[in-house]
Design a protein around this motif. Sequence first.
Motif, PDB file in Angstrom:
ATOM      1  N   VAL A 226     -13.849  -6.886 -33.164  1.00  0.00           N
ATOM      2  CA  VAL A 226     -13.466  -6.689 -31.768  1.00  0.00           C
ATOM      3  C   VAL A 226     -14.468  -7.382 -30.845  1.00  0.00           C
ATOM      4  CG1 VAL A 226     -13.182  -4.967 -29.946  1.00  0.00           C
ATOM      5  CG2 VAL A 226     -12.215  -4.558 -32.216  1.00  0.00           C
ATOM      6  N   THR A 232      -7.581  -3.486 -26.581  1.00  0.00           N
ATOM      7  CA  THR A 232      -6.728  -2.994 -27.656  1.00  0.00           C
ATOM      8  C   THR A 232      -5.787  -1.971 -27.021  1.00  0.00           C
ATOM      9  OG1 THR A 232      -8.299  -3.422 -29.434  1.00  0.00           O
ATOM     10  CG2 THR A 232      -6.681  -1.663 -29.808  1.00  0.00           C
ATOM     11  N   PHE A 246      -3.991  -5.816 -30.067  1.00  0.00           N
ATOM     12  CA  PHE A 246      -5.323  -5.657 -30.661  1.00  0.00           C
ATOM     13  C   PHE A 246      -6.221  -6.815 -30.282  1.00  0.00           C
ATOM     14  CE2 PHE A 246      -8.200  -6.574 -34.286  1.00  0.00           C
ATOM     15  CZ  PHE A 246      -9.005  -5.446 -34.190  1.00  0.00           C
ATOM     16  N   ASN A 247      -7.416  -6.491 -29.777  1.00  0.00           N
ATOM     17  CA  ASN A 247      -8.499  -7.458 -29.593  1.00  0.00           C
ATOM     18  C   ASN A 247      -8.088  -8.626 -28.705  1.00  0.00           C
ATOM     19  OD1 ASN A 247     -11.168  -8.207 -30.080  1.00  0.00           O
ATOM     20  ND2 ASN A 247     -10.702  -9.316 -31.959  1.00  0.00           N
TER      21      ASN A 247
END
Length: 260
Positions: A226, A232, A246-247
Amino acid sequence: MSVLHVVRHAQASMFAANYDELSERGRSQAARLGRAWAAARSTEGAPGGFDAVFTGPARRHHDTAAGVAEGFGAASLPFPQPVELPGFDEHDGQALVVQTMGALARRGQRGGTVPEWAAALTPLATRAMDTSQPKAARSRDWQRMFEAVMARWIAGELDELSESGELEGVESWSSFHGRVVESFAELRASAKGEVALFTSVGPIAVILEQVLELPPLVAFRQAWRVYNASITRVIYSGARVTLDGFNEVAHLPMGEWTHR
């Protein structure tokens, strides 16, 4: 249906006297996120400001949220006063590593048994603490050592050191995991709509574990990727919780994609 935007804090000050302070790059990352979010929410049909904002208790959590708030203010968009949730604090990874390595080294000096995995980490520890080495190399060695100790921590292999008093003040895995799970449940129960949370990698790992039903170590290995100031996204409604992003770092130029 509610949306939780989980933001990892912007870059802190690795190897500085006070890690819990945003670096110059970290302040830039937080500001860029704020401007990007404000711009997206200023377009027709986009969601407005956030309905609730939460932070962990660390200064880097609060300062990242403050940097984002400035972007909203510049666009004349509301940004709720962040509510601090202590359960989303990071575990003290530095103390965990330093105390574990120190305790096992002292055991070896007394003629006790030192696990092979710990002995293998000694060269990494030496290089990570060598200030004459490049920062990037020190960071890589620290990360490798950190991951090895973390795996033993999660597996409960360090509990014996805690029980013997050799890891003074180091939080156990079960304690850390329990408080994050509890805070995550409390947030979902109390906050609805568009919600933001500013926290660290450890709590993000536990959130991934909960949402995707992953083994803890697998969740941490994923969370170690991350980026600072990344997003996220989790969607939740009642008992249903789903990972929706995500990320995400599209708001940052590649030169500001950092892990530490």
